[in-house]
Design a protein around this motif. Structure first.
Motif, mmCIF file in Angstrom:
data_model
loop_
_atom_site.group_PDB
_atom_site.id
_atom_site.type_symbol
_atom_site.label_atom_id
_atom_site.label_comp_id
_atom_site.label_asym_id
_atom_site.label_seq_id
_atom_site.Cartn_x
_atom_site.Cartn_y
_atom_site.Cartn_z
ATOM 1 N N ILE A 106 0.841 -1.202 0.000
ATOM 2 C CA ILE A 106 0.000 0.000 0.000
ATOM 3 C C ILE A 106 0.874 1.248 0.000
ATOM 4 C CG2 ILE A 106 -1.733 1.291 1.300
ATOM 5 C CD1 ILE A 106 -2.833 -1.353 2.291
ATOM 6 N N ILE A 107 1.980 1.212 0.725
ATOM 7 C CA ILE A 107 2.901 2.355 0.753
ATOM 8 C C ILE A 107 3.478 2.589 -0.635
ATOM 9 C CG2 ILE A 107 5.064 3.212 1.726
ATOM 10 C CD1 ILE A 107 4.455 1.629 4.254
ATOM 11 N N ASN A 108 3.909 1.539 -1.281
ATOM 12 C CA ASN A 108 4.473 1.665 -2.630
ATOM 13 C C ASN A 108 3.446 2.193 -3.618
ATOM 14 O OD1 ASN A 108 7.191 1.203 -2.799
ATOM 15 N ND2 ASN A 108 7.024 -0.996 -3.058
ATOM 16 N N ASP A 109 2.244 1.654 -3.547
ATOM 17 C CA ASP A 109 1.214 2.035 -4.518
ATOM 18 C C ASP A 109 0.712 3.451 -4.294
ATOM 19 O OD1 ASP A 109 1.488 -0.460 -5.565
ATOM 20 O OD2 ASP A 109 -0.302 -1.294 -4.607
ATOM 21 N N SER A 110 0.642 3.871 -3.043
ATOM 22 C CA SER A 110 0.058 5.184 -2.755
ATOM 23 C C SER A 110 1.095 6.303 -2.804
ATOM 24 C CB SER A 110 -0.617 5.160 -1.376
ATOM 25 O OG SER A 110 0.330 4.809 -0.367
ATOM 26 N N LEU A 111 2.289 6.066 -2.286
ATOM 27 C CA LEU A 111 3.304 7.122 -2.194
ATOM 28 C C LEU A 111 4.430 6.963 -3.205
ATOM 29 C CD1 LEU A 111 3.575 7.389 1.690
ATOM 30 C CD2 LEU A 111 2.241 8.818 0.134
ATOM 31 N N GLY A 112 4.478 5.851 -3.921
ATOM 32 C CA GLY A 112 5.492 5.671 -4.951
ATOM 33 C C GLY A 112 6.661 4.832 -4.461
ATOM 34 N N HIS A 113 7.395 4.283 -5.406
ATOM 35 C CA HIS A 113 8.524 3.410 -5.066
ATOM 36 C C HIS A 113 9.673 4.187 -4.413
ATOM 37 C CE1 HIS A 113 7.103 -0.340 -6.904
ATOM 38 N NE2 HIS A 113 6.529 0.429 -7.807
ATOM 39 N N ARG A 114 9.808 5.461 -4.749
ATOM 40 C CA ARG A 114 10.878 6.237 -4.118
ATOM 41 C C ARG A 114 10.644 6.337 -2.611
ATOM 42 N NH1 ARG A 114 11.240 11.625 -2.869
ATOM 43 N NH2 ARG A 114 13.356 12.484 -2.673
ATOM 44 N N PHE A 115 9.421 6.601 -2.220
ATOM 45 C CA PHE A 115 9.099 6.656 -0.794
ATOM 46 C C PHE A 115 9.258 5.267 -0.172
ATOM 47 C CE2 PHE A 115 6.613 7.011 3.040
ATOM 48 C CZ PHE A 115 6.800 8.339 3.433
ATOM 49 N N GLY A 116 8.851 4.231 -0.927
ATOM 50 C CA GLY A 116 9.020 2.866 -0.421
ATOM 51 C C GLY A 116 10.477 2.529 -0.192
ATOM 52 N N ASP A 117 11.368 2.991 -1.102
ATOM 53 C CA ASP A 117 12.808 2.737 -0.913
ATOM 54 C C ASP A 117 13.324 3.431 0.345
ATOM 55 O OD1 ASP A 117 12.854 1.195 -3.174
ATOM 56 O OD2 ASP A 117 13.696 2.750 -4.480
ATOM 57 N N MET A 118 12.819 4.641 0.620
ATOM 58 C CA MET A 118 13.256 5.344 1.834
ATOM 59 C C MET A 118 12.784 4.598 3.082
ATOM 60 S SD MET A 118 12.981 9.423 0.938
ATOM 61 C CE MET A 118 11.263 9.412 0.435
ATOM 62 N N VAL A 119 11.586 4.022 3.025
ATOM 63 C CA VAL A 119 11.100 3.229 4.161
ATOM 64 C C VAL A 119 11.997 2.016 4.376
ATOM 65 C CG1 VAL A 119 9.198 1.795 4.995
ATOM 66 C CG2 VAL A 119 8.719 4.026 3.957
ATOM 67 N N LEU A 120 12.383 1.347 3.282
ATOM 68 C CA LEU A 120 13.252 0.169 3.396
ATOM 69 C C LEU A 120 14.612 0.566 3.966
ATOM 70 C CD1 LEU A 120 12.453 -1.630 0.019
ATOM 71 C CD2 LEU A 120 11.689 -2.294 2.300
ATOM 72 N N THR A 121 15.157 1.699 3.499
ATOM 73 C CA THR A 121 16.459 2.145 3.998
ATOM 74 C C THR A 121 16.387 2.475 5.486
ATOM 75 O OG1 THR A 121 16.969 3.044 1.812
ATOM 76 C CG2 THR A 121 18.307 3.815 3.652
ATOM 77 N N GLU A 128 20.416 -0.463 14.455
ATOM 78 C CA GLU A 128 20.580 0.205 15.742
ATOM 79 C C GLU A 128 20.219 -0.702 16.907
ATOM 80 O OE1 GLU A 128 19.603 4.793 14.233
ATOM 81 O OE2 GLU A 128 18.102 3.615 15.336
ATOM 82 N N GLU A 129 19.294 -1.631 16.684
ATOM 83 C CA GLU A 129 18.854 -2.514 17.770
ATOM 84 C C GLU A 129 19.681 -3.791 17.856
ATOM 85 O OE1 GLU A 129 16.662 -1.773 20.049
ATOM 86 O OE2 GLU A 129 16.392 0.197 19.116
ATOM 87 N N MET A 130 20.581 -4.013 16.848
ATOM 88 C CA MET A 130 21.383 -5.238 16.844
ATOM 89 C C MET A 130 22.696 -5.038 17.593
ATOM 90 S SD MET A 130 19.793 -7.663 15.147
ATOM 91 C CE MET A 130 18.415 -7.045 16.110
ATOM 92 N N ARG A 131 23.213 -6.133 18.077
ATOM 93 C CA ARG A 131 24.531 -6.128 18.696
ATOM 94 C C ARG A 131 25.603 -6.260 17.617
ATOM 95 N NH1 ARG A 131 23.730 -11.320 22.007
ATOM 96 N NH2 ARG A 131 22.978 -11.838 19.932
ATOM 97 N N GLY A 132 26.847 -6.030 17.960
ATOM 98 C CA GLY A 132 27.917 -6.052 16.972
ATOM 99 C C GLY A 132 28.116 -7.406 16.320
ATOM 100 N N LEU A 133 27.824 -8.488 17.034
ATOM 101 C CA LEU A 133 28.057 -9.818 16.476
ATOM 102 C C LEU A 133 26.830 -10.350 15.731
ATOM 103 C CD1 LEU A 133 26.340 -11.447 18.812
ATOM 104 C CD2 LEU A 133 28.499 -11.331 20.037
ATOM 105 N N ASP A 134 25.728 -9.598 15.715
ATOM 106 C CA ASP A 134 24.534 -10.029 14.984
ATOM 107 C C ASP A 134 24.636 -9.618 13.512
ATOM 108 O OD1 ASP A 134 23.481 -11.020 17.341
ATOM 109 O OD2 ASP A 134 22.466 -9.127 17.830
ATOM 110 N N THR A 135 23.792 -10.192 12.682
ATOM 111 C CA THR A 135 23.768 -9.894 11.240
ATOM 112 C C THR A 135 22.373 -9.448 10.849
ATOM 113 O OG1 THR A 135 25.489 -11.536 10.765
ATOM 114 C CG2 THR A 135 24.132 -10.803 8.912
ATOM 115 N N VAL A 136 22.322 -8.306 10.169
ATOM 116 C CA VAL A 136 21.066 -7.811 9.609
ATOM 117 C C VAL A 136 21.197 -7.893 8.091
ATOM 118 C CG1 VAL A 136 19.440 -5.893 9.477
ATOM 119 C CG2 VAL A 136 20.817 -6.236 11.532
ATOM 120 N N SER A 137 20.271 -8.535 7.425
ATOM 121 C CA SER A 137 20.344 -8.681 5.965
ATOM 122 C C SER A 137 18.973 -8.401 5.355
ATOM 123 C CB SER A 137 20.809 -10.090 5.585
ATOM 124 O OG SER A 137 19.889 -11.056 6.040
ATOM 125 N N ARG A 138 19.026 -7.894 4.140
ATOM 126 C CA ARG A 138 17.790 -7.714 3.362
ATOM 127 C C ARG A 138 17.657 -8.911 2.430
ATOM 128 N NH1 ARG A 138 16.440 -3.586 -1.516
ATOM 129 N NH2 ARG A 138 14.213 -4.038 -1.684
#
Length: 829
Positions: free
Chosen positions: A420-435, A443-453
């Motif tokens: 709904i975010i992509n369709d209503s506000l556009g993919h550029r706004f959706g990319d900013m949400v993903l970023t 910010e909530e992860m510890r140094g030894l944890d891994t965050v991946s997309r």
């Protein structure tokens, strides 16, 4: 060129040997060609003339023999002449047997010509050749003067009338008949034979010249060998000195101007050579390395010293070796160098040290690091990508096998309603949400944890080195709270939540991809539970997912093999107690599992997209059935068919065309069809849904909103829709008596429908109390088990026919009785 130098060259070249022999041979060949060949030509011509004279004599002899027969009286002169002409006409000689004889007389009359029979009997006194010579007059003149002889003139080439050539003919008179017998030769034939002899002589002389040349070359070779030995001995020392000087100068130039840093280290560790490129690479001039040889090792960073020492041992061989290492330059910069080295040996294999070639590879290493980072990280969020995520999970699984009390967790996260975010506000706004999501997770992860997309709006978290599985739950709750905060970009604000699927260690011996699959399954269960939740994976979830996949495959097969059928539930009008329509309900008779309830296969069909194929089949089958009812029973004329439409069907651009075509295929009016749509279908496809509904309504098709009250449609949206009927969900009807709130909801829905001039159908009426309450609320139509369960095609047709005949046991009678019971109960109260 000086004369003495030319004389020296002549003295030492093949000319002094070949020239005399060649001159002698050419003189001999010239004498042959200038003296012998003309004589040969004359002799050949005379030989050819003698040949034709002899042949002519033989022909004259044959004619004389015929004349003798005439004189004896054996032949007449006329027969003898005819025989003679035929005999002479067929005579041929020469190389190709195309040379011939002709016969004329002293009066220039042509008696016989084998190639020009049209001349026979003609007077050729005035005939001239191409040079103007009176050919046949000259024949007669020569005979009168000499009796025989040779005459030159131009005539056709043998049997080729289009080709004229110079000819020399021999003529002779046969006096008894006054005939001139002639034959000849062409000068071009003689010239061709002479050319053949001349060519053969030329080949012979050329062969002799080649032999003489080869012999001369052999002599020259022997002379050159002796001359070469003498010259080599004479100039060897001077040339060797000159070559050594030039070689040393070239090597020094190449080494000094080489791009790489070239170094020669002696066996005792001293520097024998150091190219100027060292200053560009290390910042130190060559003199520094000459005075301080250990500087080569001192500039290497501590982490690479052990590798350098081991490399120096490997490089001190004939094969050599290579190494990449880091140094600290004179300016304090860390740079990458690549070195190739090998042992240097002198005469007899004497060791002379090691030659090193250093190259600055800092840019290459930076590019490799960049490419490695790009290969393992998502370009939008700069988080780890799927490949790196799977690698980190695999490492964690290996650590869990080696260590006791080691815990990790894999979390699959998906943003809720991101589409709904992509369709209503556009993919550029959706990319900013993903970023921003990536930033919040990091910010909530510890140094030894891994965050991946993982892809799209999906993220994977690897929580490593957990003190206990419960710590993962606490971290996820913290992340969920962080994700629920609004996103603000460029004056726009949006709020979303996330659903989490969790796999806690220890895990069974499976692949990292399987761990992600399990976390994904758990995440989908969290979404099904209402979003903004988390679920921990269990084996039961996997079994359910497998069952759903099996059910999907079975459904695909079932749609092809006609395992589906329709059941029809009657819809009754409370005002006149009459049957007004049927709702078509899909049913599935599985070959192994039996009847599968719609509550099980309809959600799966929605998720897999099979609902589009199933919905179209239901529509066409229901209309086909209604058409059959109308043919068989007049009571079906004013009965309509109600068919459900899913939200996926609204995504079809040509939904209206498909529905209209189905009506036309069965020759049914649009008013006999009522399409049921849900509030969620309208909410998910608001604009496209309204356009499709208006096109269908314009065609004459009616609409009802199914399960009204369970969604989130607003009154303004309801006013925009071309809806005729609201259907109250069975969940509200079943709890009207037990839950006052539900009674008020039903009352409000019916009042809303009346205010908008819409019809109301109550679903799921199963007992008299529900019916009485609906009658008190002025509900117009009902359907439910109290009257009829969903029935087959045949039973539905029987119900229609009983309605037409007004027989006993009809729905109308049952409804009238229920009304009377309601009034009686109301009066008793």
């Amino acid at each position: 060129m000086p004369f003495n130098k030319r004389a020296s060259i002549f003295k030492n070249t093949p000319a002094r040997v070949i020239l005399p022999s060649a001159l002698m041979l050419f003189l001999f060949a010239g004498s042959i060609f200038f003296y012998f060949l003309p004589s040969l030509e004359h002799a050949l011509m005379q030989s050819q003339k003698n040949v034709i004279k002899e042949i002519t004599s033989s022909v004259i002899g044959s004619l004389a023999h015929l004349q003798t027969q005439v004189e004896r009286g054996e032949l007449t002169e006329e027969v003898a002449k005819t025989t003679a002409k035929e005999m002479v006409k067929t005579m041929r000689y020469g190389q190709d047997f195309k040379d011939y004889f002709w016969i004329s007389d002293m009066n220039a009359i042509m008696v016989m010509h084998p190639y020009l029979p049209e001349l026979d009997g003609q007077d050729l006194t005035d005939f001239q050749d191409m040079k103007g010579n009176p050919v046949f007059k000259n024949f007669a003149k020569t005979i009168r003067e000499k009796g025989d002889g040779f005459v030159e003139y131009y005539w056709q080439w043998q049997d080729q009338p289009n080709q004229i050539a110079h000819k020399i003919s021999y003529i002779r008179e046969f006096k008894p008949w006054g005939w001139i017998i002639g034959t000849g030769l062409y000068t071009e034939d003689v010239a061709a034979k002479i050319a053949t002899y001349r060519n053969r002589l030329a080949i012979v002389f050329l062969a002799i010249l080649v032999v003489v040349t080869l012999l001369s070359l052999y002599i020259i070779q022997q002379m050159f060998l002796s001359e070469k030995k003498r010259s080599t001995i004479q100039n060897q020392r001077e040339r060797l000195v000159r070559v050594l000087q030039e070689s040393e100068e070239r090597y020094r130039t190449i080494a000094d101007f080489a791009y790489d840093w070239e170094t020669w280290v002696d066996t005792n560790g001293s520097i024998l050579y150091c190219s100027p490129a060292c200053e560009r690479i290390t910042g130190y001039p060559p003199e520094k390395f000459f005075t301080t040889p250990e500087l080569v090792r001192d500039i290497i960073i501590d982490e690479d010293l052990a590798s350098w020492d081991a490399y120096c041992v490997k490089a001190n061989t004939d094969h050599g070796d290579s190494l990449d290492f880091r140094i600290t330059s004179a300016h304090g910069e860390t740079r990458w160098l690549g070195v190739v080295g090998r042992a240097v040996s002198g005469i007899g294999g004497k060791p002379l040290g090691i030659r090193f070639s250093f190259r600055d590879i800092t840019d290459r290493k930076l590019m490799e690091d960049q490419l490695r980072h790009q290969a393992l990280h998502d370009p939008l969020t700069n988080l780890a990508n799927r490949t790196l995520c799977l690698d980190r999970i695999e490492q964690a699984m290996h650590r869990a096998k080696r260590r006791e009390n080691y815990f990790f967790a894999v979390v699959f996260l998906d943003l809720d309603r991101f589409k709904i975010i992509n369709d209503s506000l556009g993919h550029r706004f959706g990319d900013m949400v993903l970023t921003e999501t990536g930033v919040r997770l990091s910010e909530e992860m510890r140094g030894l944890d891994t965050v991946s997309r993982f892809g799209g709006d999906e993220f994977v978290l690897l929580l490593d080195e957990l003190s206990s599985p419960g710590e993962a739950i606490r971290i996820i709750k913290r992340i969920r709270e962080k994700m629920s905060k609004p996103f603000r970009f460029s004056g726009s604000e949006v709020q979303t939540t996330a659903s989490f699927g969790i796999v806690l260690s220890p895990v069974i011996d499976i692949k990292p991809a399987d761990v992600l699959q399990h976390a994904n399954i758990a995440m989908h269960r969290a979404k099904e539970a209402g979003r903004n939740r988390f679920k921990v994976f269990t084996e039961r979830m996997l079994e359910t997912a497998v069952d759903q996949l099996t059910l999907e495959n079975d459904m695909r097969r079932g749609l092809k093999s006609n395992e589906f059928h329709l059941a029809y539930q009657p819809i009754l009008n409370l005002d006149n107690s009459d049957l007004i329509g049927f709702e078509a309900l899909a049913r599935w008779s599985h070959p192994r599992r039996g009847n599968i309830p719609p509550s099980e296969f309809i959600p799966m069909a929605e998720e897999s997209g099979l609902i589009i194929q199933l919905g179209e089949w239901v529509l066409r089958k229901a209309l086909e059935t209604l058409a059959q009812w109308r043919e068989k029973s007049p009571g079906a004329e004013n009965v309509y068919m109600s068919v459900n439409l899913s939200s996926k069907q609204f995504t079809r651009l040509e939904l209206d065309k498909m529905v209209v075509k189905a009506l036309k295929d069965h020759d049914l009016p649009p008013s006999c069809l009522q399409l049921e749509i849900t509030e969620s279908a309208i909410m998910d496809n608001t604009e496209s849904a309204i356009r499709s509904l208006h096109r269908l309504r314009k065609a004459g098709i009616h609409f009802s909103i199914d399960d009204f009250g369970t969604g989130y449609s607003s009154l303004s949206q309801l006013q925009q829709l071309p809806v005729d009927t609201l259907k109250v969900d069975r969940a509200f009807i079943s709890r009207m008596k037990t839950d006052p709130e539900n009674m008020e909801i039903v009352r409000a829905v019916i009042a809303l429908a009346h205010s908008l001039e819409l019809n109301v159908i109550a679903e799921g009426v199963e007992d008299p109390d529900q019916l009485c309450s609906l009658m008190d609320l002025n509900c117009q139509c009902v359907q439910g088990f109290f009257f009829h369960e969903p029935m087959t095609n045949t039973k539905a047709l029987e119900l229609i026919e009983r309605r037409s005949n007004k027989g006993s046991g009809t729905s109308k009678n049952k409804l009238e009785q229920a009304k009377r019971d309601c009034k009686k109960d109301k009066g008793n109260k």
